[in-house]
Design a protein around this motif. Structure first.
Motif, PDB file in Angstrom:
ATOM      1  N   ASP A  56     -11.424 -11.811  -8.983  1.00  0.00           N
ATOM      2  CA  ASP A  56     -11.000 -12.794  -9.984  1.00  0.00           C
ATOM      3  C   ASP A  56      -9.611 -12.458 -10.526  1.00  0.00           C
ATOM      4  OD1 ASP A  56     -13.340 -14.198  -9.694  1.00  0.00           O
ATOM      5  OD2 ASP A  56     -14.324 -13.290 -11.441  1.00  0.00           O
ATOM      6  N   VAL A  57      -9.352 -11.173 -10.679  1.00  0.00           N
ATOM      7  CA  VAL A  57      -8.024 -10.746 -11.149  1.00  0.00           C
ATOM      8  C   VAL A  57      -6.954 -11.202 -10.158  1.00  0.00           C
ATOM      9  CG1 VAL A  57      -6.538  -8.731 -11.538  1.00  0.00           C
ATOM     10  CG2 VAL A  57      -8.848  -8.778 -12.490  1.00  0.00           C
ATOM     11  N   VAL A  58      -7.239 -11.064  -8.887  1.00  0.00           N
ATOM     12  CA  VAL A  58      -6.289 -11.482  -7.854  1.00  0.00           C
ATOM     13  C   VAL A  58      -6.085 -12.989  -7.899  1.00  0.00           C
ATOM     14  CG1 VAL A  58      -5.867 -11.618  -5.378  1.00  0.00           C
ATOM     15  CG2 VAL A  58      -6.864  -9.542  -6.360  1.00  0.00           C
ATOM     16  N   PRO A  62       4.454 -11.564  -1.575  1.00  0.00           N
ATOM     17  CA  PRO A  62       4.978 -10.201  -1.366  1.00  0.00           C
ATOM     18  C   PRO A  62       4.053  -9.433  -0.423  1.00  0.00           C
ATOM     19  CG  PRO A  62       4.972 -10.780  -3.708  1.00  0.00           C
ATOM     20  CD  PRO A  62       4.219 -11.867  -3.000  1.00  0.00           C
ATOM     21  N   VAL A  63       4.563  -8.372   0.169  1.00  0.00           N
ATOM     22  CA  VAL A  63       3.747  -7.573   1.087  1.00  0.00           C
ATOM     23  C   VAL A  63       2.542  -7.052   0.333  1.00  0.00           C
ATOM     24  CG1 VAL A  63       5.697  -6.964   2.553  1.00  0.00           C
ATOM     25  CG2 VAL A  63       5.091  -5.482   0.614  1.00  0.00           C
ATOM     26  N   GLU A  64       1.491  -6.788   1.078  1.00  0.00           N
ATOM     27  CA  GLU A  64       0.188  -6.451   0.489  1.00  0.00           C
ATOM     28  C   GLU A  64       0.265  -5.293  -0.503  1.00  0.00           C
ATOM     29  OE1 GLU A  64      -3.288  -4.436   2.656  1.00  0.00           O
ATOM     30  OE2 GLU A  64      -3.747  -6.589   2.836  1.00  0.00           O
ATOM     31  N   LYS A  65       0.961  -4.209  -0.125  1.00  0.00           N
ATOM     32  CA  LYS A  65       1.036  -3.023  -0.984  1.00  0.00           C
ATOM     33  C   LYS A  65       1.687  -3.350  -2.322  1.00  0.00           C
ATOM     34  CE  LYS A  65       4.246  -0.037  -0.263  1.00  0.00           C
ATOM     35  NZ  LYS A  65       5.126   1.031   0.314  1.00  0.00           N
ATOM     36  N   ASP A  66       2.792  -4.108  -2.268  1.00  0.00           N
ATOM     37  CA  ASP A  66       3.518  -4.442  -3.497  1.00  0.00           C
ATOM     38  C   ASP A  66       2.732  -5.398  -4.374  1.00  0.00           C
ATOM     39  OD1 ASP A  66       5.529  -2.843  -2.552  1.00  0.00           O
ATOM     40  OD2 ASP A  66       6.799  -4.505  -1.849  1.00  0.00           O
ATOM     41  N   LEU A  67       2.085  -6.395  -3.761  1.00  0.00           N
ATOM     42  CA  LEU A  67       1.345  -7.376  -4.549  1.00  0.00           C
ATOM     43  C   LEU A  67       0.113  -6.735  -5.189  1.00  0.00           C
ATOM     44  CD1 LEU A  67       1.100 -10.251  -5.532  1.00  0.00           C
ATOM     45  CD2 LEU A  67      -0.083 -10.850  -3.403  1.00  0.00           C
ATOM     46  N   ALA A  68      -0.557  -5.844  -4.458  1.00  0.00           N
ATOM     47  CA  ALA A  68      -1.714  -5.146  -5.021  1.00  0.00           C
ATOM     48  C   ALA A  68      -1.302  -4.306  -6.230  1.00  0.00           C
ATOM     49  CB  ALA A  68      -2.370  -4.267  -3.958  1.00  0.00           C
ATOM     50  N   ALA A  69      -0.161  -3.636  -6.120  1.00  0.00           N
ATOM     51  CA  ALA A  69       0.335  -2.824  -7.243  1.00  0.00           C
ATOM     52  C   ALA A  69       0.714  -3.713  -8.418  1.00  0.00           C
ATOM     53  CB  ALA A  69       1.536  -2.004  -6.780  1.00  0.00           C
ATOM     54  N   LEU A  70       1.331  -4.845  -8.134  1.00  0.00           N
ATOM     55  CA  LEU A  70       1.758  -5.764  -9.189  1.00  0.00           C
ATOM     56  C   LEU A  70       0.560  -6.305  -9.970  1.00  0.00           C
ATOM     57  CD1 LEU A  70       4.064  -7.427 -10.503  1.00  0.00           C
ATOM     58  CD2 LEU A  70       3.671  -9.163  -8.741  1.00  0.00           C
ATOM     59  N   LEU A  71      -0.534  -6.581  -9.244  1.00  0.00           N
ATOM     60  CA  LEU A  71      -1.721  -7.145  -9.894  1.00  0.00           C
ATOM     61  C   LEU A  71      -2.675  -6.067 -10.399  1.00  0.00           C
ATOM     62  CD1 LEU A  71      -2.483 -10.064  -7.392  1.00  0.00           C
ATOM     63  CD2 LEU A  71      -1.332 -10.198  -9.620  1.00  0.00           C
ATOM     64  N   GLY A  72      -2.403  -4.811 -10.036  1.00  0.00           N
ATOM     65  CA  GLY A  72      -3.243  -3.717 -10.499  1.00  0.00           C
ATOM     66  C   GLY A  72      -4.609  -3.670  -9.859  1.00  0.00           C
ATOM     67  N   VAL A  73      -4.688  -4.015  -8.576  1.00  0.00           N
ATOM     68  CA  VAL A  73      -5.968  -4.032  -7.854  1.00  0.00           C
ATOM     69  C   VAL A  73      -5.830  -3.251  -6.557  1.00  0.00           C
ATOM     70  CG1 VAL A  73      -6.631  -6.264  -8.830  1.00  0.00           C
ATOM     71  CG2 VAL A  73      -5.397  -6.180  -6.641  1.00  0.00           C
ATOM     72  N   SER A  74      -6.974  -2.970  -5.942  1.00  0.00           N
ATOM     73  CA  SER A  74      -6.951  -2.307  -4.644  1.00  0.00           C
ATOM     74  C   SER A  74      -6.554  -3.318  -3.566  1.00  0.00           C
ATOM     75  CB  SER A  74      -8.333  -1.732  -4.323  1.00  0.00           C
ATOM     76  OG  SER A  74      -9.270  -2.787  -4.130  1.00  0.00           O
ATOM     77  N   ARG A  75      -6.142  -2.794  -2.438  1.00  0.00           N
ATOM     78  CA  ARG A  75      -5.741  -3.689  -1.349  1.00  0.00           C
ATOM     79  C   ARG A  75      -6.935  -4.459  -0.796  1.00  0.00           C
ATOM     80  NH1 ARG A  75      -1.296  -0.148   2.033  1.00  0.00           N
ATOM     81  NH2 ARG A  75      -1.156  -2.067   3.258  1.00  0.00           N
TER      82      ARG A  75
END
Length: 252
Positions: free
Chosen positions: A12-14, A34-47
């Motif tokens: 849901d956060v994503v 954005p690339v997966e690693k950057d977007l996951a970090a931006l949203l604060g979630v795991s890949r």
């Protein structure tokens, strides 16, 4: 149980995060995520949670994954975004078809009024061609195929919805059509002469559209769809007895 709820919460956060990025203009229609690693970090979630959220948004038509090219925001076309609504409509109980038809009548009446002010000669010609094909089906030798008549009926209503100049209204009408189409097919099968009456109503709608009169177009469409609604109320409403089993919808 806890891990399942946590995973769902992260998904849901994503979904909410990407939705905010689109609404805020950070991601425009057609933009690459954005690339997966950057977007996951931006949203604060795991890949893995990011992938689940992206999958959910792909199913709803918000995102699309291009093999070897990444994930992109779609054109956000209302017809695509509202297509899951058709699935929900199809899951409604048979008695709910009356309510669905009532909503559809409101929408199509307004679409007819708008179409009267915007319809092009090409669209009028397309509508006439469809009704001419219905003329042949209903006046030809032997009993007309209900499925073929319904296909023409669906096409006629789609021309009008497409001519209304409002993509969201058009998408809503399309989403509501599948269930009610089946109910109308049942009506055609079980009421002698219904198809001829319906065809005359279509002719009246087209004549009103040709005059460019929105009020007349709304009136003609309202009369046409109210007849279907009244039949459904008599057949499926309270006191009507057991609802008949609906036949399979024609291919669309």
């Amino acid at each position: 149980m806890t891990s399942g709820n946590q995973a769902r919460s992260q998904t849901d956060v994503v979904v909410d995060g990407i939705k905010r990025m689109i609404m805020g203009g950070e991601l425009a229609a057609g933009a690459r995520l954005p690339v997966e690693k950057d977007l996951a970090a931006l949203l604060g979630v795991s890949r893995s949670s990011l992938r689940e959220g992206v999958r959910a948004l792909t199913v709803t038509g918000v995102l699309e994954t291009r093999q070897g090219a990444g994930t992109y925001v779609t054109a956000l076309d209302p017809r695509i975004l509202m297509s899951p609504m058709t699935f929900l409509v199809d899951l409604q109980r048979p008695e709910s078809v009356i309510e669905l038809q009532s909503v559809r009548r409101v929408l199509e009446v307004e679409a007819a009024g708008r179409a009267a002010l915007r319809v092009t000669e090409a669209e009028l010609a397309a509508a006439e061609e469809i009704l001419a094909s219905m003329d042949e089906l209903l006046s030809g030798p032997g009993r007309a195929s209900h499925e073929a008549v319904m296909e023409a009926d669906i096409a006629f209503h789609r021309v009008i919805a497409g001519a209304c100049g409002n993509a969201t209204l058009e998408a809503l009408i399309e989403a509501l059509a599948s269930r009610t189409v089946r109910a109308r097919l049942w009506r055609a099968i079980n009421e002698e002469g219904t198809e001829l009456v319906t065809h005359r109503e279509h002719r009246a709608i087209l004549a009103a559209l040709r005059t460019g009169d929105p009020d007349a177009s709304r009136l003609r469409m309202g009369v046409h769809l109210l007849a279907v609604e009244q039949y459904l109320t008599a057949s499926l409403g309270p006191g009507a007895g057991q609802a008949p089993e609906e036949p399979a919808a024609p291919a669309q």
